[in-house]
Design a protein around this motif. Structure first.
Motif, mmCIF file in Angstrom:
data_model
loop_
_atom_site.group_PDB
_atom_site.id
_atom_site.type_symbol
_atom_site.label_atom_id
_atom_site.label_comp_id
_atom_site.label_asym_id
_atom_site.label_seq_id
_atom_site.Cartn_x
_atom_site.Cartn_y
_atom_site.Cartn_z
ATOM 1 N N MET A 96 1.262 -1.013 -0.080
ATOM 2 C CA MET A 96 0.182 0.235 -0.059
ATOM 3 C C MET A 96 0.808 1.307 0.232
ATOM 4 S SD MET A 96 -2.731 -0.944 -0.033
ATOM 5 C CE MET A 96 -3.911 0.639 0.516
ATOM 6 N N ILE A 97 2.492 1.066 -0.345
ATOM 7 C CA ILE A 97 2.874 2.138 0.172
ATOM 8 C C ILE A 97 2.852 3.211 -0.934
ATOM 9 C CG2 ILE A 97 5.286 3.249 -0.543
ATOM 10 C CD1 ILE A 97 6.335 1.399 1.558
ATOM 11 N N ASN A 98 2.809 2.262 -2.216
ATOM 12 C CA ASN A 98 2.074 3.412 -3.582
ATOM 13 C C ASN A 98 1.320 3.578 -3.303
ATOM 14 O OD1 ASN A 98 4.955 4.590 -4.128
ATOM 15 N ND2 ASN A 98 5.688 1.972 -4.074
ATOM 16 N N HIS A 99 0.746 3.440 -2.818
ATOM 17 C CA HIS A 99 -1.072 3.377 -3.686
ATOM 18 C C HIS A 99 -2.037 4.733 -3.041
ATOM 19 C CE1 HIS A 99 -5.960 2.621 -3.118
ATOM 20 N NE2 HIS A 99 -5.439 1.219 -3.769
ATOM 21 N N PRO A 100 -2.792 4.825 -4.172
ATOM 22 C CA PRO A 100 -3.453 6.919 -3.797
ATOM 23 C C PRO A 100 -4.358 6.869 -1.837
ATOM 24 C CG PRO A 100 -4.057 5.352 -6.065
ATOM 25 C CD PRO A 100 -2.943 4.596 -5.253
ATOM 26 N N HIS A 101 -5.148 5.572 -2.393
ATOM 27 C CA HIS A 101 -6.423 5.720 -1.071
ATOM 28 C C HIS A 101 -6.876 6.364 -1.821
ATOM 29 C CE1 HIS A 101 -3.418 4.197 3.080
ATOM 30 N NE2 HIS A 101 -3.126 3.496 1.548
ATOM 31 N N ASP A 102 -7.418 6.524 -2.965
ATOM 32 C CA ASP A 102 -8.466 7.320 -3.249
ATOM 33 C C ASP A 102 -9.970 6.233 -3.368
ATOM 34 O OD1 ASP A 102 -7.494 5.446 -4.837
ATOM 35 O OD2 ASP A 102 -7.794 6.609 -7.139
ATOM 36 N N CYS A 103 -10.429 5.656 -2.394
ATOM 37 C CA CYS A 103 -11.625 5.022 -2.493
ATOM 38 C C CYS A 103 -12.570 5.631 -2.770
ATOM 39 C CB CYS A 103 -11.605 4.119 -0.663
ATOM 40 S SG CYS A 103 -10.051 3.373 -0.485
ATOM 41 N N PRO A 104 -12.380 7.204 -2.000
ATOM 42 C CA PRO A 104 -14.001 7.776 -2.258
ATOM 43 C C PRO A 104 -14.236 7.557 -3.666
ATOM 44 C CG PRO A 104 -13.123 8.382 -0.694
ATOM 45 C CD PRO A 104 -11.873 7.904 -1.223
ATOM 46 N N VAL A 105 -13.662 7.701 -4.575
ATOM 47 C CA VAL A 105 -14.057 8.407 -6.136
ATOM 48 C C VAL A 105 -13.253 7.143 -7.164
ATOM 49 C CG1 VAL A 105 -13.252 10.542 -5.755
ATOM 50 C CG2 VAL A 105 -11.018 9.274 -5.826
ATOM 51 N N CYS A 106 -12.891 5.763 -6.261
ATOM 52 C CA CYS A 106 -12.782 4.674 -7.381
ATOM 53 C C CYS A 106 -13.507 3.878 -6.800
ATOM 54 C CB CYS A 106 -11.630 3.764 -6.146
ATOM 55 S SG CYS A 106 -11.307 2.157 -7.331
ATOM 56 N N GLU A 107 -13.860 3.042 -8.543
ATOM 57 C CA GLU A 107 -15.290 2.747 -8.633
ATOM 58 C C GLU A 107 -15.822 1.614 -7.825
ATOM 59 O OE1 GLU A 107 -13.934 4.124 -10.707
ATOM 60 O OE2 GLU A 107 -14.632 4.717 -12.806
ATOM 61 N N GLU A 108 -14.415 0.697 -7.684
ATOM 62 C CA GLU A 108 -14.446 -0.892 -7.001
ATOM 63 C C GLU A 108 -14.555 -0.413 -4.694
ATOM 64 O OE1 GLU A 108 -13.021 -3.923 -7.910
ATOM 65 O OE2 GLU A 108 -13.925 -3.358 -9.409
ATOM 66 N N GLY A 109 -15.303 1.002 -4.682
ATOM 67 C CA GLY A 109 -15.171 1.217 -3.030
ATOM 68 C C GLY A 109 -16.616 0.423 -3.304
ATOM 69 N N GLN A 115 -9.540 -3.572 -0.174
ATOM 70 C CA GLN A 115 -10.077 -3.057 0.834
ATOM 71 C C GLN A 115 -10.526 -3.976 2.140
ATOM 72 O OE1 GLN A 115 -13.454 -0.761 -0.351
ATOM 73 N NE2 GLN A 115 -12.790 1.505 -0.311
ATOM 74 N N ASP A 116 -11.120 -5.437 1.469
ATOM 75 C CA ASP A 116 -11.423 -6.631 2.333
ATOM 76 C C ASP A 116 -10.332 -6.804 2.908
ATOM 77 O OD1 ASP A 116 -14.105 -5.805 1.762
ATOM 78 O OD2 ASP A 116 -14.017 -7.893 -0.002
ATOM 79 N N MET A 117 -9.145 -7.395 2.302
ATOM 80 C CA MET A 117 -7.834 -8.323 2.152
ATOM 81 C C MET A 117 -7.184 -7.308 3.111
ATOM 82 S SD MET A 117 -8.500 -10.697 2.034
ATOM 83 C CE MET A 117 -10.078 -11.001 1.718
ATOM 84 N N VAL A 198 -11.944 -6.550 -15.058
ATOM 85 C CA VAL A 198 -13.423 -5.806 -14.195
ATOM 86 C C VAL A 198 -13.381 -6.654 -12.429
ATOM 87 C CG1 VAL A 198 -15.110 -4.505 -13.595
ATOM 88 C CG2 VAL A 198 -14.046 -4.811 -15.657
ATOM 89 N N GLU A 199 -13.703 -7.548 -12.574
ATOM 90 C CA GLU A 199 -13.980 -8.271 -11.324
ATOM 91 C C GLU A 199 -11.817 -9.499 -10.851
ATOM 92 O OE1 GLU A 199 -17.276 -10.930 -11.433
ATOM 93 O OE2 GLU A 199 -17.564 -9.866 -13.610
ATOM 94 N N VAL A 200 -11.342 -9.570 -12.107
ATOM 95 C CA VAL A 200 -10.164 -10.536 -11.864
ATOM 96 C C VAL A 200 -9.289 -9.582 -10.587
ATOM 97 C CG1 VAL A 200 -7.710 -11.501 -12.480
ATOM 98 C CG2 VAL A 200 -10.017 -11.537 -13.335
ATOM 99 N N CYS A 201 -9.118 -8.371 -11.029
ATOM 100 C CA CYS A 201 -8.307 -6.967 -10.335
ATOM 101 C C CYS A 201 -8.691 -7.021 -8.974
ATOM 102 C CB CYS A 201 -8.259 -6.235 -11.153
ATOM 103 S SG CYS A 201 -6.956 -4.264 -9.941
ATOM 104 N N PRO A 202 -7.581 -7.366 -7.775
ATOM 105 C CA PRO A 202 -8.562 -7.147 -6.801
ATOM 106 C C PRO A 202 -8.436 -5.951 -5.910
ATOM 107 C CG PRO A 202 -6.119 -7.666 -6.725
ATOM 108 C CD PRO A 202 -6.558 -7.948 -8.123
ATOM 109 N N THR A 203 -8.207 -4.678 -6.990
ATOM 110 C CA THR A 203 -8.280 -3.629 -7.094
ATOM 111 C C THR A 203 -8.447 -2.166 -7.221
ATOM 112 O OG1 THR A 203 -6.943 -1.644 -6.006
ATOM 113 C CG2 THR A 203 -6.068 -2.935 -7.441
ATOM 114 N N GLY A 204 -8.795 -1.432 -7.938
ATOM 115 C CA GLY A 204 -9.260 -0.463 -9.497
ATOM 116 C C GLY A 204 -8.293 -0.556 -10.622
#
Length: 948
Positions: A96-109, A115-117, A198-204
């Protein structure tokens, strides 16, 4: 079964699986990223770490990666050990070091596996304060959004796209902490299964671009189980709908995969995933229309076309009721045309209204006879209609004249997995577990044999071991000779050319020695001899092996095989309707024709349709989209699409499946059968069949009536829960418990909450009231479990990983009486060679298919339109030698029904004297009834236009 201990609890488990798979099958929560149930293990993320102890005395143990650890009898493991939790926490923190932490604007939110893991690993505090690595995103086409900054380098995307689906244009670029998953240059992802990223990728990183256009969170979607309507495979889907919040009616916002072990498993094709937009298209019929009869100043309409205006539904129903009453009194003839792209219930309702003798299939004679032949072949007790896992287990595949990637895409993905079975056998001989995917793929050697004989093979050509490209007539002759060689290896009198003889001998040897041979064919070539030859090969092999042999026969449309159950023998096709009209030509009794969800211009040539409409006094159309036939209709009623209705369809394997409405259609949209029932209700006298029609209140009422009348369809009587089904006295909720804004969405009208629309057909509510997790029924469409918000939570609803769902399969096989067809093991009669027509540069048009362009409904989906090619014709230019025609040159096909303009494309596999014409491609769709057939080929004039 070995016994293991996990955190003090003993379990008996499957020793063939790895530890992670075992833990998930037991319902234990353990985080993971790179592992996927369909793709095995590579040990890339280290997130699934556990502790293994040497024995009861060992207090410290050793750290292991569970996805790479085989089960050992008597072993002791721990998920909850402090060392394992600390290690997993450090791994996720590093990812998560380089992850943008943009959950509020990410379609995967809200449905993000990351997020779950992260939550499961206990990583709740961000300590890193340095500069983040950033990437530039790419344009990947109309289906997929790209946001590389969210990537955690799990390699799932390339493992699926390249290794599993056979894509060539998505790679892992760069190294170390600069790995970039993308294309060498921007452009549409070319593989037809790209939407699964879209479903295989565990993030956005990869998200659904069509969903982004009208995005809401997962918990604000209304869902129900459904069936993909874009081919006859019968994949299960979970569409989602939501009101837009501006006072408008609900719209369909996305379609995702709904796991069905025997059909689609974890994956959908792109046509099935993105073709849903036709429901929201501008060509959608939402209101009732009637033809205008007053004089207008001018019009661009062609001769015979109608201009329409909106009318009140009651007026249209009263008119239709008058016509029905007149037909009951023999003052009017009433005919009905059904459709293979709508449910059994809709077709049956029209059949009962007009009478079986006046009901026609909506197919031309050739297509209907092909479907009846498919039905008869599958009734042979030597034939096994294989499930998708059985196809994947085949050790030799013979594909006969079926470009399966374009006609039944999900089956082609299964064939691609079957090509690895020889590699898997080698791995097993070396004691390498099959779940160790990277190790298995590194083994050298040829793949399992895949043999193809036909006109065109796309996508699978790179894994085919042997190919033969010829006309359907010669392919059928080749297949019959192959069957003779299978029955008598010494038979040298096959009549084949030396090269074809060599291929036939080679293919016969492979099929004879295979343990699980698979034959693939279908109706796309439009040649009955192809189907006869496929059946002949399968039955010959069956008699040698004394067990049924797998034969998969692809059909054209979602309910093609279901519609064929209403007809027997040579009856019900459209040419018979024309004959009926000719016989009544002198009759003074007027005729009303009711067309059910069918564009007749895709079924019959223009001349035949002109004759049909000349002898019809009135055309009533019930359909979802405006098309060529709607221009000739006098009355148009808006019919519900699959996502707006409930009904039953039968897939190409003979599996009857029920789909449920996701939401109520907007405007005056409703199921076609309801329009017919409403019209009958207005009739003053209701005797005979009309009294039965008025008794239908629920979709299942029609299902039960069908079951009573047709023995093969009697499974409809027990298929799926009916409207009276309850769980703890409650219906199932289509909306989640977190569904938001039910009052606010209508705030411009009123601030009080209106009662939800009642569904009379299904045991489900169009609201959040009711049971939210009916996991042991077929009604579970919202794949969610505490702590598992993403689609990865499907493991909570399976009996075991990769196994059947806890609620059981969603369909039941129709009950066709099994009987052998001995004529299929004898050589078919030679057909007379058709003479070339006396026209300049004559060519025979052969149908070819495209994933984007050959689907009638999906062609109205905005994103599919963007991926669809302009009209083209495939020509073997090296052999054609037609003056003035070059690759990329505009050409004209002159047919008996008009002139069609397209681009010439060089295709060396097309036999000389033939051209490949894309079946159903926009701009060429009215050529469909003429395929295969003859045309004249010429260079196009610069100023020429299409005479269509």
């Amino acid at each position: 079964m070995p016994t293991i201990t996990i955190d003090g609890e003993k379990y008996q488990v499957d020793g063939e699986q790895n530890l992670l798979n075992t833990c998930l099958s037991l319902g234990l929560d353990i985080p993971y990223f790179c592992w996927h149930p369909a793709m095995g293990s590579v040990g890339a993320c280290r997130q699934c770490a556990m502790i293994e102890y040497k024995g009861k005395e060992d207090q410290s143990g050793r750290l292991i990666i569970s996805c790479m650890t085989p089960i050992r009898d008597g072993a002791i493991y721990s998920i909850e050990a402090e060392a394992a939790e600390t290690f997993r926490g450090s791994i996720i923190e590093n990812l998560m070091i380089n992850h943008p932490h943009d959950c509020p604007v990410c379609e995967e939110g809200g449905e993000c596996h990351l997020q779950d893991m992260t939550e499961m690993s206990g990583h709740t505090l961000r300590r890193y304060r340095g500069t983040k690595r950033t990437h530039r995103n790419q344009y990947l086409g109309p289906f997929i959004n790209h946001e590389m900054n969210r990537c955690i380098t799990c390699y799932r995307c390339v493992r699926f796209y390249d290794d599993y689906a056979g894509g060539m244009d998505l790679q892992a670029l760069g190294r170390n902490d600069q790995v970039y998953f993308g294309r060498q240059e921007e452009g549409r992802l070319e593989n037809g299964f790209s939407g699964n990223l879209v479903e295989v990728c565990p993030t956005g990183v990869f998200t659904d671009k069509t969903f982004s256009a009208h995005f809401v969170r997962k918990w604000d979607l209304q869902t129900a189980p459904s069936i993909c309507e874009h081919c006859a495979v019968g994949c299960n889907t979970a569409p989602g709908a939501r009101e837009p919040g501006n006072g408008h009616e609900p719209i369909l916002r996305r379609v995702i995969n709904l796991y069905h072990r025997d059909i689609n498993g974890y994956f959908l094709c792109d046509r099935g995933r993105f073709g849903y937009e036709y429901i929201n298209s501008a060509t959608r019929i939402e209101k009732v229309f009637s033809a205008r009869h007053e004089t207008v100043i001018s019009s661009t309409a062609q001769s015979g076309d109608r201009l329409h205006r909106e009318v009140a539904p009651q007026k249209a129903l009263l008119h239709l009721a008058q016509q029905i009453s007149a037909a009951q009194d023999n003052r009017r003839h009433m005919l009905g045309i059904g459709s293979p792209r709508t449910s059994l219930e809709n077709n049956f309702a029209l059949r009962q209204l007009v009478g079986p003798e006046n009901f026609f299939s909506g197919l031309n004679q050739r297509d209907q006879e092909l479907l009846q032949l498919v039905n008869n072949i599958q009734s042979d007790n030597r034939i096994l209609c294989p499930t998708t896992p059985e196809i994947e287990a085949a050790d030799a595949v013979f594909i006969l004249a079926e470009d399966i990637y374009n006609t039944a895409p999900r089956i082609s993905l299964a064939i691609r997995q079957a090509a690895r079975n020889r590699q898997k056998q080698q791995a097993q001989s070396l004691k390498i577990p099959l779940w160790q995917d990277a190790s298995v793929r590194q083994l050298e050697g040829n793949g399992s044999p895949i043999i193809f004989a036909g006109t065109e093979l796309t996508d699978l050509e790179n894994i085919a071991s042997t190919t033969l490209f010829e006309t359907p007539e010669k392919v059928a002759q080749f297949a019959r000779s192959l069957a003779l060689l299978l029955s008598n290896p010494e038979n040298a009198q096959t009549g084949l050319e030396p090269q074809q003889q060599e291929i036939a001998v080679h293919a016969a040897e492979i099929l004879r020695n295979a343990k699980n041979p698979l034959i693939i064919s279908g109706t796309s070539s439009k040649h009955a001899e192809i189907l006869h030859a496929a059946a002949q090969i399968a039955t010959t092999l069956s008699e040698q092996k004394t067990v049924p042999v797998m034969l998969y026969l692809a059909c054209d449309e979602v309910n093609s095989l279901g519609l064929s159950q209403f007809f027997s023998g040579e009856s019900g096709y459209l040419e018979q309707l024309l004959q009926t009209l000719r016989e009544r030509e002198q009759s003074e009794v007027p005729t009303t024709l009711i067309v059910l969800e069918n564009d007749l211009y895709r079924r019959l040539d223009r001349k035949s349709l002109a004759h049909l409409f000349e002898h019809i006094d009135e055309v009533v159309l019930l359909d979802t989209l405006f098309h060529s036939t709607s221009k000739r209709a006098d009355w148009i009623f808006p019919a519900a699409a699959t996502a707006e209705s409930q009904g039953t369809v039968v897939n190409a394997n003979g599996l009857a499946q029920r789909f449920y409405a996701i939401y109520e259609g907007k405007g005056f949209i409703q199921e076609s059968w309801r329009w017919l029932v409403d019209a009958v209700e207005f009739c003053t006298e209701k005797s005979g069949a009309l009294s039965q029609i008025t008794s239908w209140k629920h979709s299942t009422d029609l299902s039960e009536a069908i079951a009573r009348e047709f023995k093969t369809l009697e499974v409809l009587n027990v298929l799926g829960p009916d409207e009276n089904y309850r769980i703890d006295g409650l219906k199932v909720a289509r909306q989640s418990g977190r569904y938001s804004g039910r009052t606010a969405v209508h705030a411009q009208e009123h601030v009080s909450e209106e009662p939800p629309i009642q569904d009379p057909d299904a045991p489900m509510n169009f609201s959040m009231e009711g049971i939210h997790n009916p996991d042991k029924t077929q009604l579970q469409a919202n794949i969610w479990s505490p702590g598992w918000n993403s689609n990865q939570s499907i493991n909570k609803f399976q009996e075991q990983i990769g196994g059947e769902r806890k609620g059981g399969p969603s369909g039941l096989a129709i009950k066709r009486s099994k009987h052998p067809m001995p004529e299929w093991i004898t050589p078919a009669k030679e057909t007379a060679t058709e003479e070339l027509p006396d026209i300049p540069n004559p060519v025979q048009m052969q149908p070819v298919y495209r994933l984007f362009g050959s689907g009638e409904l999906s062609n109205q989906s905005k994103c599919i339109v963007e991926a669809t090619e302009a009209p083209f014709v495939l020509i073997n230019l090296a052999e054609a030698k037609i003056p003035g025609i070059h690759d990329g040159q505009p050409i004209e096909l002159v047919t008996s029904c008009g002139t069609y303009r397209a681009e010439a494309r060089s295709a060396p596999t097309i036999p000389p004297g033939n051209v490949g014409v894309p079946y159903g491609l926009p701009g060429l769709e009215t050529l469909t009834p003429l395929l295969p057939g003859y045309a004249s080929l010429r260079p196009a004039e610069a100023s020429a236009s299409i005479e269509d």
